[in-house]
Structure formats: C-alpha cells, structure tokens
Design an enzyme around this catalytic site. Structure first.
Site, PDB file in Angstrom:
ATOM      1  CB  SER A 470       2.791 -13.155   6.897  1.00 40.19           C
ATOM      2  OG  SER A 470       2.572 -14.351   6.191  1.00 40.19           O
ATOM      3  CG  ASP A 481      -0.564  -3.668  -5.581  1.00 37.67           C
ATOM      4  OD1 ASP A 481       0.136  -2.664  -5.371  1.00 37.67           O
ATOM      5  OD2 ASP A 481      -0.155  -4.833  -5.408  1.00 37.67           O
ATOM      6  CE  LYS A 495       6.240 -15.549   7.514  1.00 33.89           C
ATOM      7  NZ  LYS A 495       5.448 -15.984   6.352  1.00 33.89           N
TER       8      LYS A 495
END
Length: 715
Positions: A470, A481, A495
């Site tokens: 999460s 990224d 998740k």
C-alpha cells in the site's frame, strides 16, 4: 413497565424496518451466543455501503452468499478439527440465504453455526483432557496428520476422536522429547486445555459478529474491513502511534492481568511504583470503588485502565515475586498521552567499506505510515506522523551523524496513511506528482508534493520485501519512477487499492442511536458506549504510479532483487481470489530526477559477483529450498525414536550452518542451547543492500547527489 415494553417494541420496529429475523435454532449443551439489535443495524448499513460505494460496484447476491459461507466455515475450522461432514451438509441450507438475511440484519444463521462450532470446540477440549491421562505407546510406527486443510471433512465423531487422540499423543511426545517427566507433561497439557476452555467461555457476541463481518467483507475484496468498537479504537491508536493511559503493555496469564512491559516516559515509568511482572487484580476510577478484574477478558480490563489524559486511576497490585494471597498494594496514577516510540520511525548509522573507502550510511526504519489525525485536527503542533518523525531523523543524520547516504527500510511495512506516503515522498523529491487515484466514477486525480525543496538530496535507497504494501508501494514506486534512488529487496505485496475509514455512527440517524441506547441499556444517552457501532474501511478507489501503472497484483519490482523470505505463492494480493485486477491509466506529467537505467546494470553486476562468493547467500537459498520442501509435509511420525532422530538431525544441521556463518564473520562457535546476543545477529539483506548503496555512491556526484555521466563512471 408497559411503557418500557412499548418503547422496546417501537425501537425494534424503527431499527429493523425490514423483515423480522428468523428464530435462531438453539444448540444444546452450550451457552448460546445471540446477536443484538446494534449488530443487526450495522449489518444492514454495511450491505448498503458496499452496494453503493465499494469500488467494485458489486451486488450482494447469492454468489457472494456462497463465498461468505465457505470463508466463514474455513475461518472457524481451518484444519477441520471440529465440524463433521454431517455438520457441513446441514450448513448448506444457508448457502444462498446469507445475502438476503444480511440485507435484513438477520444474523441468526452465522450465529447458529458458531454455536455448533463452540459446542464441538468444548467437547473436544474435554476429550483432549481425558486423553492426556492416557498411557500412550511411543514405540509404534503411527503418524499424525497435522495439516488437514485439503482433506475431506471427517465422516463421523468417531473419526474425529481418533484425530484428537493422535493430536494429544503428538503434544505429549513433543514434551517427552524435550526431557520433562510424564507427570509434568500431563500437568502442562491439562493447564493448556483448561486455559483454552476458560478463554472460550469469555467469547461474546461482539467476537462472533466480528468474525461474521470479516468473512462478509473479505468476500467483497481483501481490504474492505469492519472493526467492532474495541478493534476500531485499537486501529485508531495504531494509526496515531499514541494512546491515553498509564503507559504499560499488559497480558493475560492464568486469568490474571500482568504487566508485560513499562513504556518509557509514561506515568507508570515516571511513578516508579510498577514493575514488569506485577499483577493487577482491581481497578478504580479516581476515588471510586474498586472493581475486581480477575478472570475478565483482557480488553475489558484494559478499557478500565485506559482513559482520558489528566484523569486518575487506582490499581490494586500484587507485586512480582509475591504469592497471589499477599496483601495488595494500591497505587494511584494520572493518565497521560503515551507515544509509542518503539513503533515509530527510528534511525541507526553503519559504516560500510567499498573498494577500500569507508561510507557512513544512515538507515531509517519505517514500520508504518501513521498519523495522529485527531491531534492534528485539534491543532496540536507536536502531533505524531511518519513524515514529521522522518524529517527529524534526516536532520540528525545530516547535521550530527554526517552520513554519506540514507537507506529507507520499508520491509514488513504494510502501509497506512495515503497522505503520509505523499508527504514522505516529498522529503526526497522537489515539487511534482506522487500518486494517481481513480475513484468510483473512473475519474483520475493526481496527488502532488506541493512543497518546494527536499530534506535529503544525496544518494538514497529503499529496502522492500513481500510484506511491503500500500503506502510503502506508493513511496517506493515514486522513488523508482523519479530515478531518485535504488530499490532493493523482493517484489512487494501488490495492494493498489485505497480505503476510506467510515465511522458507522456518522452515517446512522442520531434518533436511531438514541433509541438503540434505550433498547440496549435503558438510557437515552447519546454518548453511551451502547451506541458505538464501530467503523468500516471501505475500498473506494485504486491508486497508480506516476508512470500510469497500477501496483495492484504486481506490486513494485526492485532494481536489485533478493530471494524472498516469504512464500510468494501464499502471501500477496495475487493470491487473493476477491482482489481487484491490474490495469493502467495515463502517465502523469513528471520530470525524473535521474535516469538510473545506465547505473542499474552495473549495480546488478556487482551484486551478483558478491552473491556468487557469499556464504550467506548460498545458505539463504538452501534454507528457502528446505522450507519449501517442508511446506509440502502434512504429517509427522509419532514414533519417539524416529521423531527425536529427525529433530536432532535438523538441530545439528542448523547449528553447523550457524557456526559456519559465524566463522565467516570472525565470531566464535556456539553450542546447542547458547543464546545469540542482539549484537551478534546479522541481517544479510541489510548488509548487502548497504554494499549496493556503496557501489551506487561511486557513480554519484557527492555534491549534487545526481548520477554521473556514463563516460565519467566508466573511467
């Protein structure tokens, strides 16, 4: 009296507003547990919430009913020790009825099933107590099947009796192999089952309702969860990393509440009147009368000891080391707000040598993404949060420790606050998008770090594992990224859903709550505990990385991979049948800090070269292979000679391997039974991750923290 009867009748009618629940069948030989009107109300509201606001836009129908029944039975009896095939056949009549019953707040079916389970449970505990006195023959070549999950339900109680007889025999054999006497072993088993019987006698309808709702909500998706009032309070405390009380961790031992640990800084610590091991037998509020809490459920006792800061509580104590018949000591404490520092972000510094050059690396361990929203809303300038704690740790690492790099350890971090994940990311990147969230209407909203500047611009790495989920995946995914740091470890949990925490009291008409209080406790008190309905964490959105990819199912794949310490086929979102699928949205408009694509292959190459020579890496893979092999075993020998030989062989092998590793680190060998000190423990994954960061620093400009050009690092 007539007025009271009319009030109850009227209240029940107002609260129900649906078909009357079916009469619940009674199970003979057990004190039947029954649902109440409050639970019926919550059940109906949860059905409405799921059908209206759950991200899946799902209808609670016969298909859901069937899944709920299977989950509920499995949750009650996962190893098939209590129910017979006859019981399961009887429960089939409920398979396609639970959806309609839950819609009407009718909980009679699952409560009946639980009472059948409770009857079987107590029957077999009594049977085990009788069997514990049996003179077993441990020279026979029989076996005990301990993993019965995939086996059929037993055909009869006679067959279950045989299974339980072998279970008790196995437990006694374990104690016998450990070297204790037969009389002592019988005493140990008797205490064990007597304690289990005592605990089963404390089960109430809140416990049963929680289990029923767990089976229901998890049939919808893995992360829609209902919390009864007690569990809701615990959830809030865990999120806030604080609570109001005396500052002690408590545990139940033989029906007595015992102090397991004194939390530094709290009233119990500062008062110096309590010690670990002290037993609490009575509690009084301020100058009020004492209540005897011996034999109480632990949460009931704890609720009496906790309370608003500034209030007084008196405890009746039997000090550690004294007999229970000793005269109690009475102490008085003023409750305070307790901060759980041991469950908050923490730091340490390690020095790693690479190519003959030392590097100081700060490690920040973040166990969860927490925030005390209540304190923040109240304007407390010192409210607790992950980002605030980490910011202070970074300042210390920079100014006092003067580290060369920082590594964030998110292993085992199951997530928490989405806002904290965004804010924490902002400590390591300048302005820009961090995560994308798609709501029920398929609208995608981009959440940005709006604060200019960073807390740490130097070399950075993140450690993850299969239990990182999460919010951890949002943070690690953004770092990856943006090219802000190196991600090390194993593929994360996967998740990618967002839950909104809804207080059930906030969605129920206050007049209904007042009537409910009158029904349950005969009072119109709005704030009475009788009206507390708990809360639900409802899946209402999905989140996506700034590159457009969902972490759902797939998680975050590290740049530098390690073998997983956890079985990937058993732990993870992709193992959940009710989980949402993976998908993508459009990429956000973001500017990467660096392109690590040129550096990562070099780091992987150096990592693999070390692993090829690493004894730790070799043994880790061997251990994981052994664990996978043992995971397929479902039975164990009940022959003493054979079982002892197997245990001795495994212990000898483990000791030999441990001493080989200790020798490789220059540590002395240990003998069987020796305790390994914390200072001598070794975290191989952490150690190798720091070596990776040391490699990374060779390719990083120490002034800017940015990756050097390919030309410069190949010189």
């Amino acid at each position: 009296m007539l007025k009271r009867i009319l009030l109850v009748t009227f209240t029940a009618a107002v609260i129900a507003c649906h078909a009357s629940p079916q009469p619940q069948p009674m199970v003979s030989g057990v004190s039947n547990i029954l649902p109440d009107e409050k639970q019926a109300l919550v059940c109906r509201e949860i059905v409405k919430l799921i059908e209206t606001y759950n991200y899946k836009k799902i209808k609670v129908n016969d298909s859901i009913s069937s899944v709920v029944l299977d989950r509920y039975i499995k949750d009650l009896d996962p190893s098939k020790y209590y129910f017979t095939a006859t019981d399961i056949k009887e429960f089939e009549k409920f398979r396609y009825e639970l959806d309609n019953q839950f819609r009407n707040g009718d909980l009679s079916a699952p409560f009946y099933i639980f009472n059948v389970y409770l009857k079987r449970y107590n029957d077999y505990l009594n049977y085990a107590l009788v069997q514990s006195k049996t003179k077993f023959d441990f020279s026979q070549n029989d076996t005990y099947v301990f993993d019965r999950e995939k086996m059929p339900w037993t055909a009869s109680e006679t067959a279950l009796n045989e299974i339980w007889k072998k279970r008790v025999k196995y437990e006694l054999l374990n104690l016998k192999i450990a070297g204790t006497t037969e009389a002592k072993n019988i005493e140990t088993i008797t205490k064990r089952y007597d304690n289990l019987k005592s605990q089963s006698g404390k089960i109430n309808n809140q416990d049963v309702f929680q289990m029923v709702m767990n089976s229901f909500t998890e049939a919808i998706d893995p992360h829609t969860n209902y919390f009864n009032p007690v569990n809701a309070q615990q959830f809030d405390e865990e999120m806030a990393r604080s609570f109001e009380g005396i500052g002690a961790r408590l545990q139940l031992e033989n029906e007595i509440l015992k102090i397991a640990e004194i939390i530094p800084g709290g009233p119990a610590f500062k008062g110096k009147q309590l010690s670990a091991g002290d037993r609490i037998i009575g509690v009084a509020q301020g100058a009020g009368e004492f209540e005897d809490i011996v034999g109480w459920r632990i949460e009931n006792s704890v609720s009496k000891i906790k309370g608003p800061k500034g209030t007084k509580v008196r405890l009746k104590i039997i000090p550690v080391g004294q007999e229970m018949s000793a005269k109690p000591v009475i102490i008085e404490l003023v409750r305070e707000r307790i901060v759980m520092e041991d469950q908050s972000a923490q730091k340490k510094v390690r020095t790693i040598s690479s190519n003959g050059k030392p590097y100081k690396i700060g490690i920040i361990t973040v166990p969860g993404f927490y925030a005390d929203f209540k304190a923040a809303k109240a304007g407390d300038p010192n409210y607790k949060s992950t980002t605030r704690d980490v910011k202070l740790l970074i300042d210390t690492l920079k100014k006092l420790d003067k580290v060369d790099a920082i590594v964030m350890d998110l292993r085992g971090n199951g997530g928490g606050s989405l806002l904290e994940a965004i804010d924490l990311t902002g400590l390591f990147i300048d302005k820009g998008p961090v995560v994308q969230v798609k709501n029920l209407k398929n609208e995608v909203e981009v959440s940005d770090d709006a604060n200019a500047g960073v807390a740490w611009s130097g070399p950075f790495g993140v450690m993850i594992d299969r239990l990182s989920a999460s919010a951890s995946e949002i943070f690690a995914g953004a770092v990856q990224d943006y090219g802000r740091g190196v991600i090390m470890g194993t593929q994360t949990y996967g998740k990618g859903t967002v839950q909104s925490s809804i207080n059930m009291n906030d969605i129920v008409n206050p007049s209904i709550l007042n009537k409910l209080a009158a029904l349950v406790k005969g009072t119109q008190g709005k704030d009475d505990a009788a009206t507390e309905l708990g809360k639900i964490n409802l899946t209402m959105a999905k989140f996506y990385r700034v590159n457009g990819s969902s972490t759902q199912h797939k998680g975050v794949v590290p740049d530098i991979e390690f073998p997983s310490l956890y079985p990937m086929d058993k732990i993870g979102e992709d193992t959940e049948i009710s989980a949402l699928p993976w998908d993508v949205v459009s990429k956000s408009n973001f500017t990467p800090v660096a392109n690590l694509g040129t550096v990562t292959p070099e780091l992987v190459k150096l990592h693999k070269e070390r692993m090829a020579k690493s004894l730790d890496y070799k043994m880790l893979n061997e251990d994981l292979a052994d664990l996978k092999k043992r995971d397929t075993e479902v039975s164990v020998s009940l022959n003493q000679t054979k079982l002892k030989a197997e245990r001795d062989s495994l212990e000898a092998k483990a000791l030999q391997r441990m001493n080989l590793l200790r020798a490789s680190r220059g540590l002395p060998a240990v003998k069987k039974g020796d305790k390994i000190t914390k200072a001598e423990s070794f975290d191989f994954v952490e150690d190798e991750s720091l070596q990776v960061i040391a490699d990374f620093m060779r390719f990083t400009n120490p002034n800017t923290g940015l990756v050097k050009t390919q030309q410069s690092f190949h010189k």
